[in-house]
Design an enzyme around this catalytic site. Sequence first.
Site, short mmCIF file in Angstrom:
data_model
loop_
_atom_site.label_atom_id
_atom_site.label_comp_id
_atom_site.label_asym_id
_atom_site.label_seq_id
_atom_site.Cartn_x
_atom_site.Cartn_y
_atom_site.Cartn_z
N LYS A 260 -0.41 -83.46 50.37
CA LYS A 260 -0.54 -84.61 49.51
C LYS A 260 -0.14 -85.87 50.27
O LYS A 260 0.88 -85.87 50.98
CB LYS A 260 0.34 -84.48 48.26
CG LYS A 260 0.18 -85.63 47.26
CD LYS A 260 0.96 -85.36 45.98
CE LYS A 260 0.77 -86.49 44.97
NZ LYS A 260 1.47 -86.21 43.69
N GLY B 204 -2.36 -90.97 44.96
CA GLY B 204 -2.49 -90.09 46.12
C GLY B 204 -3.65 -89.13 46.05
O GLY B 204 -4.35 -89.03 45.04
N ASP C 119 5.89 -86.99 32.65
CA ASP C 119 4.42 -87.05 32.67
C ASP C 119 3.80 -85.67 32.48
O ASP C 119 2.89 -85.28 33.19
CB ASP C 119 3.94 -87.68 33.98
CG ASP C 119 2.50 -88.17 33.91
OD1 ASP C 119 2.01 -88.42 32.78
OD2 ASP C 119 1.85 -88.30 34.97
N ILE D 283 -9.21 -81.54 47.55
CA ILE D 283 -9.21 -80.72 46.33
C ILE D 283 -8.71 -81.48 45.11
O ILE D 283 -8.75 -80.98 44.00
CB ILE D 283 -8.36 -79.44 46.51
CG1 ILE D 283 -6.92 -79.77 46.90
CG2 ILE D 283 -8.99 -78.50 47.53
CD1 ILE D 283 -6.00 -78.56 46.96
N GLY D 284 -8.23 -82.71 45.29
CA GLY D 284 -7.74 -83.47 44.14
C GLY D 284 -7.43 -84.90 44.50
O GLY D 284 -7.19 -85.23 45.66
N GLY E 184 -5.51 -88.58 42.56
CA GLY E 184 -4.89 -89.20 41.40
C GLY E 184 -4.77 -90.70 41.58
O GLY E 184 -5.41 -91.29 42.45
N GLY E 185 -3.92 -91.31 40.77
CA GLY E 185 -3.79 -92.76 40.80
C GLY E 185 -3.19 -93.29 42.08
O GLY E 185 -3.53 -94.39 42.53
N VAL F 220 -4.91 -85.01 47.38
CA VAL F 220 -4.45 -83.70 47.82
C VAL F 220 -5.60 -83.02 48.56
O VAL F 220 -6.73 -83.00 48.09
CB VAL F 220 -4.02 -82.83 46.62
CG1 VAL F 220 -3.55 -81.45 47.11
CG2 VAL F 220 -2.92 -83.51 45.83
#
Length: 385
Positions: free
Chosen positions: A113, A96, A216, A90-91, A93-94, A98
């Site tokens: 995650k 990791g 962030d 579902i996601g 990032g830089g 998810v």
Amino acid sequence: MQRPETPRDDPDRFGDTLPDGGAPSGEVDPVDPTVADGGWRSGSDSDVRNVNPMDPTLVLETGSAGHVADGSGREAFANRFRRYRKFVAIGSGGVGTVKRCEDPHLGREVALKALHAQLKWDPRQRTRFVREARVMAQIEHPNVVPVHELGIDDDGNVYFTMKRIKGVTLEHVLRALRKGHPEYTERYTIAHLVDVFVDVCHAVSFAHSRGVIHRDLKPANILIGAFGEVLVLDWGLAKIIGDPHEPEDAKVDFPSDEELNLTSGNVTIEGSVCGTPMYMSPEQATGRVSEIDARSDVYSLGALLYEMLTLERAASGAMVTDILFSVAFDPVVPPRKRAPERHIPRELSAICVMAMAKEKEGRYANVEALIRDIRQYQSGRSIAA
């Protein structure tokens, strides 16, 4: 007043379905006495600094659930990763990814995650990842996602599980508003967006009371749930005030665009310039690490409010270094002047400008003072800005 429903344009848009894996197909007996109920807890109820999330004696191990001792005098954590099943991305990032998955022990869906596979043996990234999970677990607030478990999978990769929230990010909402999406335009008025902003402020203010600076804050890290929940995500770059285990950043300089391989200021970067360029404070943008404090998050909240009001980002620049320069030195154009067609109230424009003062001394002293001015505006009273 009834809460509006989340738009029906696929809240799980972040990724495609992955094949099932990483868990056995058999059911778990909910009264099985071998299903341990243990756990580990540390720290006081008042300050994350007592938790020591960078403790080098922390060990994560596979095995049965709960707290175990490995005979070395170190803390050891074990888990039952194999119980999780039906993984769906579902996601990402830089550092990791998810996934949502099922936890048959409690009969619920959770979000899991984990570090990217290529980073799972990187000591620095593993330490930061464990630190993020432990920091989030200590910030128990309605606007912060609850953490359930921290452990490692059968391949040695570190992971943690969280409450699964169905919804959309603020980034998604703002993108839809820019495109004039009628359903979003009707729902997300300036008044509604300000309510969302206040919820974000409450989470950040509580974190500050526990000695944690987010560093962030940006629309991609704000989740708006299907039932009105507002949650602040991604505490991976959080700074713990006064923590002796706080990792030292790299040398203080501007990274080049070639080094970062970036052409957008909406991506999180690490090192001496730590955060997301479009939303970081001037002291972050110039690598003045020692000056980062709660007022740095106040600036980022101001940048967040700026975009919510104007639908445009406060900083400008085609390359990352241009954006960092803009954040550090370019004067902030008042939201009312930047987007007159949005009919932004004068008070909100002034609040935004004060939160984004280049010098920390010119900003709100803390997030509570920012919330107080927002509430003053909402009640029709005079503001401090």
